[in-house]
Design a protein around this motif. Structure first.
Motif, PDB file in Angstrom:
ATOM      1  N   ALA A 147       0.426  -9.408  -7.012  1.00 33.40           N
ATOM      2  CA  ALA A 147       1.272 -10.305  -6.228  1.00 33.40           C
ATOM      3  C   ALA A 147       1.348  -9.827  -4.788  1.00 33.40           C
ATOM      4  O   ALA A 147       1.161  -8.636  -4.509  1.00 33.40           O
ATOM      5  N   PRO A 148       1.612 -10.730  -3.832  1.00 34.76           N
ATOM      6  CA  PRO A 148       1.715 -10.330  -2.421  1.00 34.76           C
ATOM      7  C   PRO A 148       2.787  -9.268  -2.178  1.00 34.76           C
ATOM      8  O   PRO A 148       2.606  -8.359  -1.376  1.00 34.76           O
ATOM      9  N   ALA A 149       3.917  -9.401  -2.881  1.00 37.69           N
ATOM     10  CA  ALA A 149       4.991  -8.417  -2.763  1.00 37.69           C
ATOM     11  C   ALA A 149       4.904  -7.434  -3.916  1.00 37.69           C
ATOM     12  O   ALA A 149       4.856  -7.844  -5.086  1.00 37.69           O
ATOM     13  N   GLY A 150       4.858  -6.133  -3.596  1.00 36.07           N
ATOM     14  CA  GLY A 150       4.654  -5.120  -4.622  1.00 36.07           C
ATOM     15  C   GLY A 150       5.660  -5.164  -5.740  1.00 36.07           C
ATOM     16  O   GLY A 150       5.332  -4.946  -6.911  1.00 36.07           O
ATOM     17  N   GLN A 151       6.920  -5.502  -5.421  1.00 43.37           N
ATOM     18  CA  GLN A 151       7.970  -5.493  -6.430  1.00 43.37           C
ATOM     19  C   GLN A 151       7.892  -6.702  -7.359  1.00 43.37           C
ATOM     20  O   GLN A 151       8.624  -6.769  -8.346  1.00 43.37           O
ATOM     21  N   SER A 152       7.013  -7.648  -7.064  1.00 44.92           N
ATOM     22  CA  SER A 152       6.881  -8.851  -7.901  1.00 44.92           C
ATOM     23  C   SER A 152       5.827  -8.694  -8.991  1.00 44.92           C
ATOM     24  O   SER A 152       5.614  -9.631  -9.778  1.00 44.92           O
ATOM     25  N   PRO A 196       8.228  -5.238 -15.495  1.00 43.65           N
ATOM     26  CA  PRO A 196       7.956  -5.069 -14.060  1.00 43.65           C
ATOM     27  C   PRO A 196       7.058  -3.872 -13.786  1.00 43.65           C
ATOM     28  O   PRO A 196       7.085  -2.874 -14.511  1.00 43.65           O
ATOM     29  N   HIS A 197       6.259  -3.986 -12.711  1.00 42.70           N
ATOM     30  CA  HIS A 197       5.326  -2.927 -12.334  1.00 42.70           C
ATOM     31  C   HIS A 197       5.395  -2.753 -10.820  1.00 42.70           C
ATOM     32  O   HIS A 197       5.257  -3.725 -10.069  1.00 42.70           O
ATOM     33  N   ILE A 198       5.613  -1.532 -10.374  1.00 50.01           N
ATOM     34  CA  ILE A 198       5.693  -1.269  -8.941  1.00 50.01           C
ATOM     35  C   ILE A 198       4.288  -1.204  -8.355  1.00 50.01           C
ATOM     36  O   ILE A 198       3.497  -0.334  -8.702  1.00 50.01           O
ATOM     37  N   GLY A 199       3.964  -2.144  -7.469  1.00 49.17           N
ATOM     38  CA  GLY A 199       2.646  -2.182  -6.848  1.00 49.17           C
ATOM     39  C   GLY A 199       1.660  -3.002  -7.644  1.00 49.17           C
ATOM     40  O   GLY A 199       1.808  -3.210  -8.856  1.00 49.17           O
ATOM     41  N   SER A 226      -2.188   1.657 -16.558  1.00 49.77           N
ATOM     42  CA  SER A 226      -2.386   0.826 -15.378  1.00 49.77           C
ATOM     43  C   SER A 226      -2.588   1.704 -14.146  1.00 49.77           C
ATOM     44  O   SER A 226      -1.807   2.610 -13.882  1.00 49.77           O
ATOM     45  N   TRP A 227      -3.669   1.432 -13.407  1.00 49.42           N
ATOM     46  CA  TRP A 227      -3.948   2.129 -12.139  1.00 49.42           C
ATOM     47  C   TRP A 227      -3.240   1.322 -11.047  1.00 49.42           C
ATOM     48  O   TRP A 227      -3.637   0.201 -10.718  1.00 49.42           O
ATOM     49  N   ALA A 228      -2.173   1.885 -10.470  1.00 51.13           N
ATOM     50  CA  ALA A 228      -1.392   1.176  -9.460  1.00 51.13           C
ATOM     51  C   ALA A 228      -1.935   1.447  -8.069  1.00 51.13           C
ATOM     52  O   ALA A 228      -2.490   2.515  -7.792  1.00 51.13           O
ATOM     53  N   GLU A 229      -1.736   0.489  -7.170  1.00 55.28           N
ATOM     54  CA  GLU A 229      -2.166   0.663  -5.790  1.00 55.28           C
ATOM     55  C   GLU A 229      -1.355   1.738  -5.069  1.00 55.28           C
ATOM     56  O   GLU A 229      -1.703   2.143  -3.963  1.00 55.28           O
ATOM     57  N   THR A 230      -0.299   2.221  -5.712  1.00 57.36           N
ATOM     58  CA  THR A 230       0.526   3.284  -5.138  1.00 57.36           C
ATOM     59  C   THR A 230      -0.090   4.666  -5.323  1.00 57.36           C
ATOM     60  O   THR A 230       0.433   5.645  -4.805  1.00 57.36           O
ATOM     61  N   GLY A 231      -1.192   4.747  -6.087  1.00 58.91           N
ATOM     62  CA  GLY A 231      -1.822   6.036  -6.346  1.00 58.91           C
ATOM     63  C   GLY A 231      -1.389   6.673  -7.659  1.00 58.91           C
ATOM     64  O   GLY A 231      -1.815   7.787  -7.970  1.00 58.91           O
ATOM     65  N   LYS A 232      -0.593   5.973  -8.447  1.00 56.67           N
ATOM     66  CA  LYS A 232      -0.128   6.504  -9.724  1.00 56.67           C
ATOM     67  C   LYS A 232      -0.753   5.734 -10.879  1.00 56.67           C
ATOM     68  O   LYS A 232      -1.089   4.551 -10.754  1.00 56.67           O
ATOM     69  N   VAL A 233      -0.904   6.439 -12.001  1.00 52.74           N
ATOM     70  CA  VAL A 233      -1.390   5.815 -13.229  1.00 52.74           C
ATOM     71  C   VAL A 233      -0.241   5.829 -14.228  1.00 52.74           C
ATOM     72  O   VAL A 233       0.228   6.901 -14.626  1.00 52.74           O
ATOM     73  N   HIS A 234       0.228   4.650 -14.605  1.00 52.59           N
ATOM     74  CA  HIS A 234       1.352   4.537 -15.544  1.00 52.59           C
ATOM     75  C   HIS A 234       0.831   4.240 -16.942  1.00 52.59           C
ATOM     76  O   HIS A 234      -0.108   3.455 -17.118  1.00 52.59           O
ATOM     77  N   ILE A 235       1.471   4.848 -17.926  1.00 49.48           N
ATOM     78  CA  ILE A 235       1.117   4.611 -19.328  1.00 49.48           C
ATOM     79  C   ILE A 235       2.304   3.922 -19.998  1.00 49.48           C
ATOM     80  O   ILE A 235       3.428   4.431 -19.973  1.00 49.48           O
ATOM     81  N   TRP A 236       2.023   2.762 -20.578  1.00 44.37           N
ATOM     82  CA  TRP A 236       3.060   1.908 -21.153  1.00 44.37           C
ATOM     83  C   TRP A 236       2.858   1.748 -22.657  1.00 44.37           C
ATOM     84  O   TRP A 236       1.722   1.743 -23.146  1.00 44.37           O
ATOM     85  N   ASP A 237       3.961   1.571 -23.367  1.00 42.46           N
ATOM     86  CA  ASP A 237       3.909   1.219 -24.780  1.00 42.46           C
ATOM     87  C   ASP A 237       4.143  -0.285 -24.890  1.00 42.46           C
ATOM     88  O   ASP A 237       5.251  -0.771 -24.655  1.00 42.46           O
TER      89      ASP A 237
END
Length: 511
Positions: A147-152, A196-199, A226-237
């Motif tokens: 999304a255009p806005a990272g918080q969306s 929700p996903h940051i970035g 998920s590889w985020a554009e913030t430089g972090k890799v999040h692992i979700w259940d």
């Protein structure tokens, strides 16, 4: 209404009422004209075919002709109309033209729009069985938005059900066909659950589950990274999200789904795209391993134990530019491959000292190597797709080890058909010679390396410009900015692709 066609199965029509994003199908033909898989038709042929009228033989011999019946031909400066042929990647649609699918090319074809582009996704395994052939079909996928806005942004699990066979024309239907009850003109149903996903999400990959491993029960996690554009890799259940889709009235455990189960911070603020899971124990979390690669050429390994996730601090370093894709070996638990914008493919062993590659192809493509895929059935075959639009097939038995002398290996097959960068590539899960690829030319292509050129097909080109490799089975288009394509491992021959304008789910008559 005007129409333009690609071979005999692709048409483009002018219609303001049509969806401008509707795709079409094309399957190159390979035998004679009477065979369903005959050779390409000449795009100009219909311009000169007889329309069935009987022409007086005496007129052809120069005898008098009644001008009231056949008036004399007047000279004109008008040129004959151009061939009505559309080639994706070579031609562009006019302002009043849209792509129209030839449904006879598909066993099934559906489209799904999204609120925000999901440029990476993965297929989730389910408990509905393997080798499913009956319709309507059901499929689960997980995707990350941009999304255009990272918080969306969100991580979403989609359940696509009522995926019926493509509706056939009445004249094409066989009243004795046992599957007639499966051919229903009915809209599919799409349900989704999101967190929700940051970035924005650069890439998303699901924990691998083999056919012998069922979907984990509700009490056990089903991990997605998920590889985020913030430089972090999040692992979700995502197991609760699947349960919420399947169980009416199910209440999502907010704490379990609203925050990641773990976040990999090894890459600092460096963004990345490359990622792949490995598992020797199926749903057993203690056996999971995940590789992540960033734009600063570093690759990190994260493992799991009974106590949780464990980030290894020492990176693997042999690339000199951005790591674009990663693939674990299907047979060697400690071996993986990587590709990079440095034009190389590297082979690694996690046990090697110094975290350096043990073998490699230094000049795999003349430009960035965007994607790779390791054959699950023939473990020495590796596919690669380059920024120049080429697809190479590599025999890893010919790849030289580091520290040894020898010539640079050459691909066992080089396929140059796409006219823009290759964005995704994947071997068929069970057919060792077939694979799917997508390109920035807005097409998905299906291939079979077992096919050989027919003597009657040698030299065949599309519009006299683009050579048609004999291994090309099918060309699907209509989506914009296609980024990924995956086979569904439990519904044979079914392909799912994602682009800027949403998802396509299809199965062709060619596979």
């Amino acid at each position: 209404m005007s129409k333009r066609s690609v071979t005999e199965v692709q048409t483009v029509s002018s219609s303001d009422s049509r969806d401008p994003k509707k795709p079409f199908g094309s399957h190159p033909k390979r035998n004679d004209a009477d065979d369903e898989m005959g050779e390409f038709e000449d795009g100009w042929e219909d311009e000169y075919e007889s329309d069935g009228e009987v022409v007086d033989e005496e007129a052809e011999d120069g005898m008098d002709v009644d001008e009231e019946v056949l008036p004399p031909i007047e000279e004109t400066e008008e040129q004959p109309p151009a061939a009505d042929v559309f080639i994706p990647g070579l031609h562009k649609l006019g302002e009043d033209e849209v792509l129209e699918a030839d449904e006879s090319s598909y066993i099934m074809r559906h489209e799904m729009g999204v609120d925000w582009p999901c440029l990476s996704f993965d297929v989730l395994r389910d408990n509905l069985g393997d080798e499913r052939q009956r319709y309507p079909a059901t499929a689960y996928i997980v995707a990350g938005s941009q999304a255009p806005a990272g918080q969306s942004n969100q991580i979403s699990v989609f359940k696509m059900s009522s995926l019926h066979k493509t509706q056939r024309n009445a004249e094409e239907s066989d009243s004795d066909d046992e599957d007639d009850d499966e051919v229903v003109d009915e809209d599919p149903v799409v349900e989704t659950r999101s967190v929700p996903h940051i970035g924005g999400v650069n890439r998303i990959r699901a924990q691998p589950l083999s056919p012998s491993t069922p979907l984990p029960p509700v009490s056990q996690p089903y991990y997605v990274a998920s590889w985020a554009e913030t430089g972090k890799v999040h692992i979700w259940d995502v197991r609760p999200l699947i349960e919420a889709l399947d169980t009416p009235g199910y209440s999502l455990p907010k704490q379990r789904v609203s925050t990641p189960a773990f976040t990999i911070t090894s890459h600092g603020r460096a963004e990345g795209f490359a990622m792949d899971w490995a598992s020797s124990g199926g749903a057993n979390p203690s056996a999971l391993r995940i590789l992540t690669g960033d734009v600063h050429s570093k690759i990190y390994l994260t493992t799991t134990t009974t106590s949780g996730f464990n980030m290894l601090t020492q990176p693997f370093v042999s690339h000199t530019s951005s790591v674009e894709d990663l693939q674990w070996s299907p047979t060697e638990a400690t071996v993986f491959a990587s590709c990079s914008a440095d034009q190389s493919i590297q082979i690694w062993d996690v046990r090697s000292k110094g975290r350096k590659s043990v073998a490699g192809i230094d000049q795999a493509h003349p430009s960035d190597v965007n994607v790779i895929s390791w054959n699950r059935s023939t473990a020495y075959l590796l596919l690669s797709g380059g920024d120049e639009g080429g697809i190479n097939v590599w025999d890893l038995r010919n790849v030289k080890k580091r520290g040894t002398t020898g010539t640079e290996p050459t691909p066992v097959a080089a396929l140059n058909f796409h006219r823009a960068p290759i964005t995704s590539i994947e071997w068929h899960p069970t057919d060792e010679s077939s694979f799917a690829a997508s390109g920035a030319d807005d097409t998905v292509t299906l291939w079979d390396l077992a096919l050989e050129a027919d003597t009657e097909q040698e030299g065949v080109t599309m519009n006299g410009d683009v050579p048609v490799p004999p291994q090309l089975l099918f060309q699907h288009a209509g989506q914009k900015e296609i980024k990924e394509v995956h086979w569904h491992p439990q519904i044979p021959g079914t392909v799912i692709s994602t682009g800027y304008d949403g998802f396509n789910v299809f199965k062709t008559i060619s596979i």
